[in-house]
Design a protein around this motif. Structure first.
Motif, PDB file in Angstrom:
ATOM      1  N   TRP A   1      -1.340  -5.559  -7.805  1.00 41.75           N
ATOM      2  CA  TRP A   1      -2.448  -5.595  -7.188  1.00 41.75           C
ATOM      3  C   TRP A   1      -2.816  -5.953  -5.964  1.00 41.75           C
ATOM      4  O   TRP A   1      -3.428  -5.957  -4.983  1.00 41.75           O
ATOM      5  N   LEU A   2      -1.991  -7.292  -5.911  1.00 42.68           N
ATOM      6  CA  LEU A   2      -2.006  -8.092  -4.413  1.00 42.68           C
ATOM      7  C   LEU A   2      -1.674  -7.153  -3.317  1.00 42.68           C
ATOM      8  O   LEU A   2      -2.005  -7.357  -1.943  1.00 42.68           O
ATOM      9  N   THR A   3      -0.493  -6.461  -3.592  1.00 38.29           N
ATOM     10  CA  THR A   3       0.033  -5.758  -2.567  1.00 38.29           C
ATOM     11  C   THR A   3      -0.374  -4.246  -2.331  1.00 38.29           C
ATOM     12  O   THR A   3      -0.181  -3.400  -1.595  1.00 38.29           O
ATOM     13  N   GLU A   4      -1.582  -4.028  -3.541  1.00 43.48           N
ATOM     14  CA  GLU A   4      -2.026  -2.602  -3.484  1.00 43.48           C
ATOM     15  C   GLU A   4      -1.121  -1.507  -3.488  1.00 43.48           C
ATOM     16  O   GLU A   4      -1.288  -0.309  -2.942  1.00 43.48           O
ATOM     17  N   LYS A   5       0.048  -1.396  -4.356  1.00 38.73           N
ATOM     18  CA  LYS A   5       1.063  -0.692  -4.434  1.00 38.73           C
ATOM     19  C   LYS A   5       0.585   0.553  -5.437  1.00 38.73           C
ATOM     20  O   LYS A   5      -0.088   0.150  -6.490  1.00 38.73           O
TER      21      LYS A   5
ATOM     22  N   LYS B   1       0.828  -1.038  -0.116  1.00 39.63           N
ATOM     23  CA  LYS B   1       0.028  -0.012  -0.020  1.00 39.63           C
ATOM     24  C   LYS B   1       1.031   1.453   0.092  1.00 39.63           C
ATOM     25  O   LYS B   1       0.389   2.382   0.235  1.00 39.63           O
ATOM     26  N   GLY B   2       2.182   1.252  -0.465  1.00 40.07           N
ATOM     27  CA  GLY B   2       3.086   2.168  -0.512  1.00 40.07           C
ATOM     28  C   GLY B   2       3.049   2.826  -1.864  1.00 40.07           C
ATOM     29  O   GLY B   2       2.123   2.380  -2.767  1.00 40.07           O
ATOM     30  N   THR B   3       3.542   4.123  -2.109  1.00 43.46           N
ATOM     31  CA  THR B   3       3.689   4.853  -3.326  1.00 43.46           C
ATOM     32  C   THR B   3       4.986   4.781  -4.083  1.00 43.46           C
ATOM     33  O   THR B   3       6.178   4.979  -3.304  1.00 43.46           O
ATOM     34  N   VAL B   4       5.030   4.274  -5.405  1.00 40.82           N
ATOM     35  CA  VAL B   4       6.008   4.648  -5.984  1.00 40.82           C
ATOM     36  C   VAL B   4       5.897   5.785  -6.995  1.00 40.82           C
ATOM     37  O   VAL B   4       5.055   5.884  -7.937  1.00 40.82           O
TER      38      VAL B   4
ATOM     39  N   GLU C   1       8.758   0.670 -23.657  1.00 36.92           N
ATOM     40  CA  GLU C   1       7.642  -0.179 -23.218  1.00 36.92           C
ATOM     41  C   GLU C   1       8.203  -1.442 -22.607  1.00 36.92           C
ATOM     42  O   GLU C   1       8.962  -2.050 -23.153  1.00 36.92           O
ATOM     43  N   TYR C   2       7.874  -1.736 -21.339  1.00 40.37           N
ATOM     44  CA  TYR C   2       8.124  -2.921 -20.781  1.00 40.37           C
ATOM     45  C   TYR C   2       6.996  -3.372 -19.726  1.00 40.37           C
ATOM     46  O   TYR C   2       6.223  -2.550 -19.321  1.00 40.37           O
ATOM     47  N   GLY C   3       6.887  -4.744 -19.543  1.00 40.03           N
ATOM     48  CA  GLY C   3       6.134  -5.373 -18.721  1.00 40.03           C
ATOM     49  C   GLY C   3       6.326  -4.897 -17.386  1.00 40.03           C
ATOM     50  O   GLY C   3       7.383  -4.862 -16.949  1.00 40.03           O
ATOM     51  N   VAL C   4       5.102  -4.923 -16.544  1.00 39.67           N
ATOM     52  CA  VAL C   4       5.054  -4.628 -15.084  1.00 39.67           C
ATOM     53  C   VAL C   4       3.974  -5.698 -14.571  1.00 39.67           C
ATOM     54  O   VAL C   4       3.067  -6.326 -15.205  1.00 39.67           O
TER      55      VAL C   4
END
Length: 350
Positions: A283-287, A262-265, A274-277
């Motif tokens: 989603w699971l960690t709600e970042k 639940k932190g913020t980057v 372009e690259y995959g994230v």
């Protein structure tokens, strides 16, 4: 006039160029007093962005108004000004909502035709500034150029990196990349009430510089920076991570792994690819992942107050002061990381 122009990858020449003229009644001509080499300029210097040979480089600068078009209302000849790196029209839907970096006709100095018209940039004796009433920011008297010039880009970027992250007082902030933008982000994080700022880098020299500014450091060439930051935060990770490197996916992925659940980057690094994230993990960690360019038009007056009051002093990052004729050497020093922030002293103004 004299100007530093691009002629190919790593080929910058200081040469004579025609003086700019007013192309619109909303233009101003600014006589540059001070400019600075910014990390984004390196993308043009290396040939990573398409630029027409002969383009004047640079987008972080300030000076004195030399001439104004008949439609300019807020400025007149002799005014001392900071120039926003981003040019906006002040009229579109985005500008009316103070979202100037997303203006429908946005442009930037010295970066080629990426946004349409190729605008000559900062490393010149004179620069044409479109939409002067919006793009220019009035500079206060009594505050030296070296403390104000970064408001036009770098300091505004560091400020937005923190403001857009929603930092709360007491948060631990980690900054991936201790270059000028990373260090300015760290300064702004302390201003916003961060309890601690951790600077992460592989450069021993830059980390030593960060320590001299009072930041705690993590040497990513000696240990896993993600684990190091977790050890410093009771296993959680940083509340906010600012990614200030860009170019490749590695620093971005490091930042995502380093932030707590639940932190913020907050991403201010310049990314061209372009690259995959790992969306499932996010989603699971709600970042939260947010992106910032830095808006000097919206935040310029506030940043001027903070600098004038001594609460922010970006001039502490200046390691080299060079005349206009030595801009090519400045780029070489900056690319080799032998310089942190290169100030280009163009003229003494009016």
């Amino acid at each position: 006039m004299r100007a530093a122009t691009w002629h190919g990858p790593r080929d910058v020449r200081v040469e004579e160029k025609e003086e700019p003229t007013l192309a619109s009644d909303r233009d101003a001509i600014v006589r540059v007093t001070t400019a600075s080499i910014c990390g984004t300029d390196l993308h043009v210097y290396r040939g990573e962005l398409t630029v027409v040979p002969g383009t004047v480089l640079g987008h972080e600068f300030m000076g004195v108004v030399e001439r104004v078009g008949s439609g300019v209302r807020r400025f007149r000849e002799g005014d001392r000004v900071i120039v926003s790196a981003w040019v906006a029209d002040g009229e579109c839907w985005f500008c009316r909502r103070q979202l100037f970096t997303q203006c429908e006709s946005v442009n930037i100095f010295g970066m080629g035709p990426a946004y349409g018209e190729s605008l000559d940039g900062a490393f010149a004796e004179l620069v044409r500034v479109p939409n002067a009433d919006v793009t220019l920011i009035r500079a206060p008297e009594g505050v030296p150029d070296e403390r104000l010039v970064f408001i036009g880009d770098g300091l505004a970027t560091g400020f937005d990196a923190v403001a857009n992250a929603g930092l709360s007082p007491g948060d631990v902030v980690a900054v991936v990349g201790s270059g000028p933008i990373g260090l300015m982000s760290g300064m702004c994080a302390l201003l916003f009430g961060a309890s601690e700022v951790l600077m992460v880098d592989v450069s021993e020299e830059r980390l030593k510089f960060a320590e001299s500014l009072g930041f705690r450091t993590v040497n990513a060439s000696r240990a896993d920076p993600v684990e190091e930051v977790r050890l410093m935060t009771d296993g959680r990770g940083a509340d906010v991570v600012i990614e200030a490197v860009g170019r490749t996916v590695e620093p971005l992925m490091t930042a995502i792994q380093m932030v707590r659940r639940k932190g913020t980057v907050s991403v201010v690094g310049f990314h061209l690819h372009e690259y995959g994230v790992q969306m499932g993990q996010l989603w699971l960690t709600e970042k939260r992942l947010v992106f910032s360019i830095g808006d000097p038009i919206r935040n310029g007056e506030r940043l001027i107050r903070l600098v004038s009051e001594g609460r922010l002093d970006p001039s502490r990052l200046v390691t080299h002061r060079l005349p206009l004729e030595e801009v090519p050497r400045g780029f070489e020093l900056f690319e080799r990381k032998e310089a942190l922030k290169v100030l280009v002293e163009v003229s003494r103004g009016a």
